[in-house]
Design an enzyme around this catalytic site. Structure first.
Site, mmCIF file in Angstrom:
data_model
loop_
_atom_site.group_PDB
_atom_site.id
_atom_site.type_symbol
_atom_site.label_atom_id
_atom_site.label_comp_id
_atom_site.label_asym_id
_atom_site.label_seq_id
_atom_site.Cartn_x
_atom_site.Cartn_y
_atom_site.Cartn_z
ATOM 1 N N ARG B 27 0.800 -1.215 0.000
ATOM 2 C CA ARG B 27 0.000 0.000 0.000
ATOM 3 C C ARG B 27 0.844 1.283 0.000
ATOM 4 N NH1 ARG B 27 -3.291 2.214 4.729
ATOM 5 N NH2 ARG B 27 -5.189 3.053 3.834
ATOM 6 N N CYS B 51 11.391 32.229 26.736
ATOM 7 C CA CYS B 51 11.318 30.785 26.982
ATOM 8 C C CYS B 51 11.366 30.506 28.483
ATOM 9 C CB CYS B 51 12.482 30.084 26.288
ATOM 10 S SG CYS B 51 12.734 28.384 26.851
ATOM 11 N N CYS B 54 14.746 28.540 29.603
ATOM 12 C CA CYS B 54 16.103 29.081 29.484
ATOM 13 C C CYS B 54 16.642 29.508 30.858
ATOM 14 C CB CYS B 54 16.116 30.269 28.520
ATOM 15 S SG CYS B 54 16.279 29.797 26.778
ATOM 16 N N ASN B 76 7.508 19.908 37.633
ATOM 17 C CA ASN B 76 6.633 20.480 36.611
ATOM 18 C C ASN B 76 5.626 21.449 37.246
ATOM 19 O OD1 ASN B 76 4.730 20.840 34.452
ATOM 20 N ND2 ASN B 76 5.382 18.881 33.585
ATOM 21 N N HIS B 113 19.248 27.008 24.180
ATOM 22 C CA HIS B 113 17.885 26.923 23.629
ATOM 23 C C HIS B 113 17.854 26.356 22.208
ATOM 24 C CE1 HIS B 113 13.646 28.281 23.407
ATOM 25 N NE2 HIS B 113 13.917 28.643 22.166
ATOM 26 N N ASN B 153 8.931 14.444 24.499
ATOM 27 C CA ASN B 153 8.093 14.777 23.345
ATOM 28 C C ASN B 153 8.858 15.804 22.538
ATOM 29 O OD1 ASN B 153 5.894 13.192 24.206
ATOM 30 N ND2 ASN B 153 5.128 14.837 25.497
ATOM 31 N N GLY B 159 3.028 17.391 20.468
ATOM 32 C CA GLY B 159 2.432 18.018 21.648
ATOM 33 C C GLY B 159 3.426 18.765 22.512
ATOM 34 N N CYS B 160 4.641 18.950 21.990
ATOM 35 C CA CYS B 160 5.647 19.672 22.759
ATOM 36 C C CYS B 160 5.364 21.162 22.617
ATOM 37 C CB CYS B 160 7.031 19.333 22.209
ATOM 38 S SG CYS B 160 8.320 20.194 23.084
ATOM 39 N N SER B 161 5.268 21.845 23.772
ATOM 40 C CA SER B 161 4.850 23.243 23.695
ATOM 41 C C SER B 161 6.030 24.205 23.818
ATOM 42 C CB SER B 161 3.800 23.530 24.770
ATOM 43 O OG SER B 161 4.220 23.063 26.020
ATOM 44 N N HIS B 164 12.721 24.458 23.597
ATOM 45 C CA HIS B 164 13.953 24.285 24.380
ATOM 46 C C HIS B 164 14.185 22.782 24.595
ATOM 47 C CE1 HIS B 164 16.889 26.221 27.188
ATOM 48 N NE2 HIS B 164 16.999 24.949 27.527
ATOM 49 N N HIS B 166 14.298 19.539 26.048
ATOM 50 C CA HIS B 166 13.920 19.032 27.369
ATOM 51 C C HIS B 166 13.096 17.756 27.258
ATOM 52 C CE1 HIS B 166 10.067 20.856 26.267
ATOM 53 N NE2 HIS B 166 9.510 20.231 27.288
ATOM 54 N N GLN B 168 10.766 14.880 30.070
ATOM 55 C CA GLN B 168 9.987 14.863 31.294
ATOM 56 C C GLN B 168 10.170 13.542 32.024
ATOM 57 O OE1 GLN B 168 5.983 16.507 31.349
ATOM 58 N NE2 GLN B 168 6.105 16.919 29.157
ATOM 59 N N PHE B 312 -1.221 8.681 10.347
ATOM 60 C CA PHE B 312 -2.304 8.889 11.304
ATOM 61 C C PHE B 312 -2.708 7.566 11.926
ATOM 62 C CE2 PHE B 312 -2.472 12.661 8.727
ATOM 63 C CZ PHE B 312 -2.879 13.652 9.606
ATOM 64 N N GLU B 317 -6.863 1.859 13.502
ATOM 65 C CA GLU B 317 -5.812 1.687 14.507
ATOM 66 C C GLU B 317 -6.367 1.803 15.930
ATOM 67 O OE1 GLU B 317 -5.704 3.418 11.753
ATOM 68 O OE2 GLU B 317 -3.864 2.923 10.675
HETATM 69 O O1 G1P Z 1 3.502 18.316 29.642
HETATM 70 P P1 G1P Z 1 3.382 19.026 28.332
HETATM 71 O O2 G1P Z 1 4.643 18.998 27.516
HETATM 72 O O3 G1P Z 1 2.799 20.386 28.459
HETATM 73 O O4 G1P Z 1 2.278 18.168 27.534
HETATM 74 C C1 G1P Z 1 2.542 17.172 26.582
HETATM 75 O O5 G1P Z 1 3.001 15.955 27.180
HETATM 76 C C2 G1P Z 1 2.089 15.308 28.082
HETATM 77 C C3 G1P Z 1 2.696 13.985 28.488
HETATM 78 O O6 G1P Z 1 2.914 13.112 27.404
HETATM 79 C C4 G1P Z 1 0.710 15.106 27.440
HETATM 80 O O7 G1P Z 1 -0.206 14.679 28.420
HETATM 81 C C5 G1P Z 1 0.182 16.393 26.802
HETATM 82 O O8 G1P Z 1 -1.015 16.099 26.091
HETATM 83 C C6 G1P Z 1 1.246 16.951 25.843
HETATM 84 O O9 G1P Z 1 0.800 18.138 25.251
HETATM 85 O O1 G1P Z 2 -7.787 5.038 4.416
HETATM 86 P P1 G1P Z 2 -7.464 6.511 4.518
HETATM 87 O O2 G1P Z 2 -8.668 7.341 4.873
HETATM 88 O O3 G1P Z 2 -6.732 7.024 3.319
HETATM 89 O O4 G1P Z 2 -6.446 6.612 5.742
HETATM 90 C C1 G1P Z 2 -6.769 6.940 7.045
HETATM 91 O O5 G1P Z 2 -7.410 5.872 7.740
HETATM 92 C C2 G1P Z 2 -6.657 4.670 7.891
HETATM 93 C C3 G1P Z 2 -7.459 3.717 8.758
HETATM 94 O O6 G1P Z 2 -7.708 4.218 10.056
HETATM 95 C C4 G1P Z 2 -5.280 4.942 8.491
HETATM 96 O O7 G1P Z 2 -4.502 3.764 8.408
HETATM 97 C C5 G1P Z 2 -4.549 6.063 7.772
HETATM 98 O O8 G1P Z 2 -3.357 6.369 8.459
HETATM 99 C C6 G1P Z 2 -5.452 7.297 7.712
HETATM 100 O O9 G1P Z 2 -4.804 8.347 7.035
#
Ligand code: G1P
Ligand code: G1P
Lengths: 346, 346
Positions: B27, B51, B54, B76, B113, B153, B159-161, B164, B166, B168, B312, B317
């Protein structure tokens, strides 16, 4: 609810999978400086000449869609699973693999490119339900098909590559991990109590009335106690049935109605076309009996704070287990405050 | 490798979790019209006055960071887990919850940084390794801390905000789902074979040489046979040790070196600062003995085709189980073709 849980980091147990989820309600006020998503608000046309799902258009495979008026299904042009796969089993020490047969289909919900489930009429959503039932029966009757996963990825943030209203069905010979988990817990409870685990849970929720979103004669939509995604919801039939094939015509309509009501609430929450992945979990089609199974549909929406800020399931969540900030009760309260009429139609 | 698997939809078994993953190598050529990510290429300054990580800057809590020169950790400001949580256990029929104690820390990898792990010197990454060891020892010695999840992350897509450099550490009283899964399979194998499941797997991989990315005297980086994410990788110590606290000083350096080599390959793949979540899985700190455990670090990068197209993990999945397109062997081949020197330094 025990109000204590509103301010205290705690874990909740998922009775269907045996897994725990971490809830950190005190953390809701954390500021967000991270990634934001685009807010897609362009109005879509009812027909898009460039869309490979619109009636009469030609797809990547070269095939042309009929001028369909009702829900329309076809074999996915880029199927992940193929029906004619040769059987291979490769076990070499600690490396284990096996070939997998399957059929992947696309289900166009409507010929109208501009619609989504919350904007469709109940009558037309009922046709989608009937199409799911037909596919479940036809695919399930095939010898090599032992599980049928019906799902929808809605919104580009959920990997959906085409905004035409559609879902997918991936059916296959082996039974997927998530289904095996639930089969185990349904079975265990059934053997001990001779009743449906999800049915008994539903009774408890209907009594407590803390996480109920919508209810009609045959279905309930609620935020499960162990929800992972911020606004995760579940639709449960009141009758203990194993799969959608058992729905009566009256139940088909009630199911369509509750899908519409739930997804309207979703769209109204952030006044956007609310993204999610939804899926139906039901009994396998391997010919065995599954009296313990209780079919249900779940919605996993990624948005957390607004139309542009989502919850990231990343480091901790991937390596340890799921984590959420707002509680299931807070999410239910938010959704229950919203109007029942779609914001675009108010 | 059995070349048959290169063209055939198949499933592979994860020996550490007992779960299967669906592989659809045929595929790979599917066109992509869906969501693409921004490519972040702006050069970062070595110090950013805005930041909160920093040196010398003030954080959301009002505290001021010291003028640190080495890796720096602190609690944190928006911890998901709190040390002083009162014990509550709420079991009401099918609703089960329990309070959870824990300590969440942030680990700044460097005062600079502008850096990321692949751009840091081995000497400086070694300091990060030593900091992880120190935290593992100190947190693990606390009575209420029974598991310590070290993770990073990297990139806003994960999801890293804050860019810098780092990571966790979330440490807690109960043992998370993912760890319990692995404990089970390590234990079962240990009881039967009196050897390390991951050690024996590593021996097999070193013989086959199909998925190895990097190797030095003490560590191997490879794409696991059952990898989920397109370019998922695992770093495994050759010596059968349960946790990072057991690393010798020489191993600390070898560990830092292999982290650098792997993450350089990652950055070179799409000539971008490659996003991922990484995490260390190791034995719990609940005072019990875990001779079966074999510590390892995994990297879950979301990118699939380019710096802007990710994989995705959505409908199928989430509801059935993970699915990937390119095989683990193809991913290893791609990474192995790349230069060892970071593209920004070539
Ligand atoms: O703690 P942060 O960096 O603000 O947040 C990030 O990491 C966390 C731990 O994996 C997640 O729960 C948050 O959704 C993500 O945005
Ligand atoms: O089949 P699609 O819509 O092209 O693809 C989407 O759905 C699939 C099934 O959940 C996933 O494997 C793909 O990563 C996603 O992009």
């Amino acid at each position: 609810m025990d109000q204590q849980l509103n301010n205290v980091p705690h874990r909740r147990y998922n009775i269907l999978t045996g897994e725990w989820i971490l809830v950190s309600p005190h953390r809701t006020n954390r500021p967000w400086q991270g990634k934001t998503e685009d807010k897609h608000l362009e109005k879509k046309a009812t027909y898009d000449p460039g869309c490979y799902l619109c009636p009469g258009n030609t797809r990547a495979s070269g095939e042309t869609n009929p001028d369909y008026k009702e829900p329309y299904t076809f074999i996915n042009d880029f199927s992940s699973l193929l029906p004619e796969t040769n059987a291979i089993s490769l076990n070499k020490g600690l490396l284990q693999a096996a070939s997998e047969k399957g059929i992947c289909k696309v289900v166009c919900f409507s010929p109208d490119h501009s619609l989504t489930l919350p904007l469709m009429d109940i009558e037309d959503i009922t046709k989608v339900v009937k199409m799911w039932k037909k596919e479940y029966a036809e695919l399930g009757a095939k010898e090599d098909i032992n599980y049928i996963q019906i799902f929808e990825n809605k919104g580009s943030i959920m990997g959906c590559s085409n905004p035409h209203p559609h879902g997918q069905i991936w059916s296959q010979s082996s039974i997927p991990t998530e289904i095996n988990k639930k089969s185990l817990y349904f079975k265990q409870y059934w053997d001990e109590n001779k009743s449906s685990l999800l049915g008994d849970y539903l009774d408890q929720e209907l009594e407590l009335k803390e996480r109920i979103l919508e209810e009609n004669k045959h279905f309930v939509a609620l935020i499960p106690y162990w929800a992972i995604w911020p606004f995760e919801a579940m639709i449960i039939p009141k009758r203990h049935i194993q799969h959608i094939g058992q729905l009566t015509s009256e139940e088909d309509v009630a199911y369509a109605e509750i899908i519409k009501k739930l997804t309207i609430k979703y769209d109204n929450l952030f006044e956007t076309s609310f993204p999610y992945s939804s899926g139906i979990h039901q009994s396998p089609t391997d010919g065995k009996k599954y009296p313990e199974w209780h079919f249900h549909m779940s919605f996993y929406p990624p948005l957390l704070r607004s139309a542009t800020v989502k919850k990231f399931m990343v480091g901790y969540e991937m390596f340890a287990g799921p984590q959420r900030d707002i509680t299931a009760e807070q999410a239910a309260e938010r959704l229950n405050e919203l109007p029942e009429i779609h914001y675009l139609k108010q």
